[in-house]
Design a protein around this motif. Structure first.
Motif, PDB file in Angstrom:
ATOM      1  N   PHE A 111       7.421   0.574   1.455  1.00  0.00           N
ATOM      2  CA  PHE A 111       6.102   1.206   1.363  1.00  0.00           C
ATOM      3  C   PHE A 111       6.312   2.703   1.530  1.00  0.00           C
ATOM      4  O   PHE A 111       6.191   3.257   2.635  1.00  0.00           O
ATOM      5  N   ALA A 115       2.699   5.325  -2.211  1.00  0.00           N
ATOM      6  CA  ALA A 115       1.937   4.155  -1.772  1.00  0.00           C
ATOM      7  C   ALA A 115       0.962   4.494  -0.648  1.00  0.00           C
ATOM      8  O   ALA A 115      -0.191   4.021  -0.642  1.00  0.00           O
ATOM      9  N   GLU A 118      -2.035   6.300  -2.061  1.00  0.00           N
ATOM     10  CA  GLU A 118      -2.898   5.398  -2.830  1.00  0.00           C
ATOM     11  C   GLU A 118      -3.729   4.515  -1.915  1.00  0.00           C
ATOM     12  O   GLU A 118      -4.915   4.243  -2.183  1.00  0.00           O
ATOM     13  N   HIS A 135      -3.277   1.117 -10.626  1.00  0.00           N
ATOM     14  CA  HIS A 135      -2.321   0.778  -9.573  1.00  0.00           C
ATOM     15  C   HIS A 135      -2.909   1.055  -8.198  1.00  0.00           C
ATOM     16  O   HIS A 135      -2.628   0.321  -7.235  1.00  0.00           O
ATOM     17  N   LEU A 139      -2.910  -2.080  -5.684  1.00  0.00           N
ATOM     18  CA  LEU A 139      -2.159  -1.986  -4.422  1.00  0.00           C
ATOM     19  C   LEU A 139      -3.090  -2.001  -3.214  1.00  0.00           C
ATOM     20  O   LEU A 139      -2.951  -2.837  -2.302  1.00  0.00           O
ATOM     21  N   ILE A 157       1.032  -5.585   2.890  1.00  0.00           N
ATOM     22  CA  ILE A 157       2.115  -4.955   2.119  1.00  0.00           C
ATOM     23  C   ILE A 157       3.090  -6.018   1.616  1.00  0.00           C
ATOM     24  O   ILE A 157       3.543  -5.974   0.462  1.00  0.00           O
ATOM     25  N   SER A 209       6.710  -0.553  -3.420  1.00  0.00           N
ATOM     26  CA  SER A 209       5.278  -0.685  -3.712  1.00  0.00           C
ATOM     27  C   SER A 209       4.740   0.448  -4.575  1.00  0.00           C
ATOM     28  O   SER A 209       3.530   0.494  -4.841  1.00  0.00           O
ATOM     29  N   ALA A 210       5.594   1.347  -5.021  1.00  0.00           N
ATOM     30  CA  ALA A 210       5.142   2.416  -5.916  1.00  0.00           C
ATOM     31  C   ALA A 210       4.885   1.851  -7.315  1.00  0.00           C
ATOM     32  O   ALA A 210       5.247   0.719  -7.639  1.00  0.00           O
ATOM     33  N   LYS A 211       4.287   2.669  -8.141  1.00  0.00           N
ATOM     34  CA  LYS A 211       3.861   2.223  -9.469  1.00  0.00           C
ATOM     35  C   LYS A 211       5.009   2.051 -10.452  1.00  0.00           C
ATOM     36  O   LYS A 211       4.827   1.462 -11.525  1.00  0.00           O
TER      37      LYS A 211
END
Length: 261
Positions: A111, A115, A118, A135, A139, A157, A209-211
């Motif tokens: 994470f 993230a 966002e 996203h 998320l 998460i 967890s990033a795009k």
């Protein structure tokens, strides 16, 4: 020069003019006439082929054979589809099994960087165009939904990370299945499976967890669709399933990064 009416006769034109008053002229004319008739009988018409039409014919035969290969299977259509779906599930499960130890080692997942920003947008309901909105909603929505039920952000998460693992495993199995369908050797398909499973950068971004993970998966699927489009051509555009899959992959790729368009 002695001329004969038998066989092919070759004579000098000047000599023929000098001897035109002699008896040999008649024989020469007969010989030349017979030689011309023989040539006319042995001549053949030249056939002219249109390369574009021949290419279309070859493509049509190739597509017909390809369709036959897809519809006629040794154990019947239903059995073949069942075995194929089972093989796809096994491939996806293999990718998940390989990723699980990494997931447990970095629980609840990576994470990092974008993230957190966002998730803050979802919590504060203050949205910007700095990150792709699809996203952000995906998320933040999963994390907050799980947190609302369990009271744990870590479980939220982890839930998003597991969702992305399932998604990317399906992408990898689709790519490998396409390679097998196109006749790639076992060494190439097996090497691709090992590459997807063990190349360090891939598990890292699958668990991140990033795009970038979903964007990369959509980009890979779009590449497969474009290859299929180039091979099938007219048959591709006559299939609504192919067009729908093309539209979805292109839309996801463009929606999960600003430079995806």
């Amino acid at each position: 020069m002695s001329l004969s009416a038998r066989g092919n006769v070759i004579y000098d034109e000047e000599e023929f003019k000098l001897n035109r008053n002699s008896n040999h002229v008649v024989y020469a004319e007969k010989a030349v006439t017979k030689d011309k008739k023989d040539k006319e009988e042995k001549s053949y018409e030249i056939l002219h082929f249109n390369k574009a039409q021949l290419d279309k014919l070859a493509m049509g035969i190739e597509e017909t054979l390809k369709c036959s290969d897809q519809t006629v299977k040794p154990n019947g259509g239903f059995v073949y589809r069942f075995v194929k779906r089972t093989a796809d599930i096994v491939l996806s499960s293999f990718a998940l099994i390989v990723l699980l130890p990494v997931f447990l080692a970095v629980y609840p997942g990576f994470f990092v960087y974008d993230a957190q920003d966002e998730l803050n947008q979802i919590q504060t309901r203050n949205f910007t165009t700095h990150h792709p909105l699809p996203h952000v909603v995906l998320l933040g929505g999963i994390i907050l939904a799980v947190h609302k039920v369990t009271g744990s952000y870590n479980l939220g998460i982890a839930s998003y990370t597991l969702f992305q693992m399932l998604l990317m495993s399906g992408v990898f199995s689709t790519v490998v299945s396409y390679m097998k369908k196109e006749g790639c050797s076992r060494w190439i398909t097996g090497g691709s499976i090992v590459y997807f499973a063990f190349f360090p950068v891939i598990p890292m971004f699958v668990l991140c967890s990033a795009k970038d993970g979903i964007f990369s998966g959509a980009c890979l699927l779009l590449l497969v669709v474009l290859l299929n489009m180039g091979k099938q051509r007219g048959r591709f555009f006559s299939s609504w399933k192919q067009l729908l899959f093309f539209g979805v992959t292109a839309l996801v790729m463009g929606s999960f990064r600003h430079n995806g368009w």
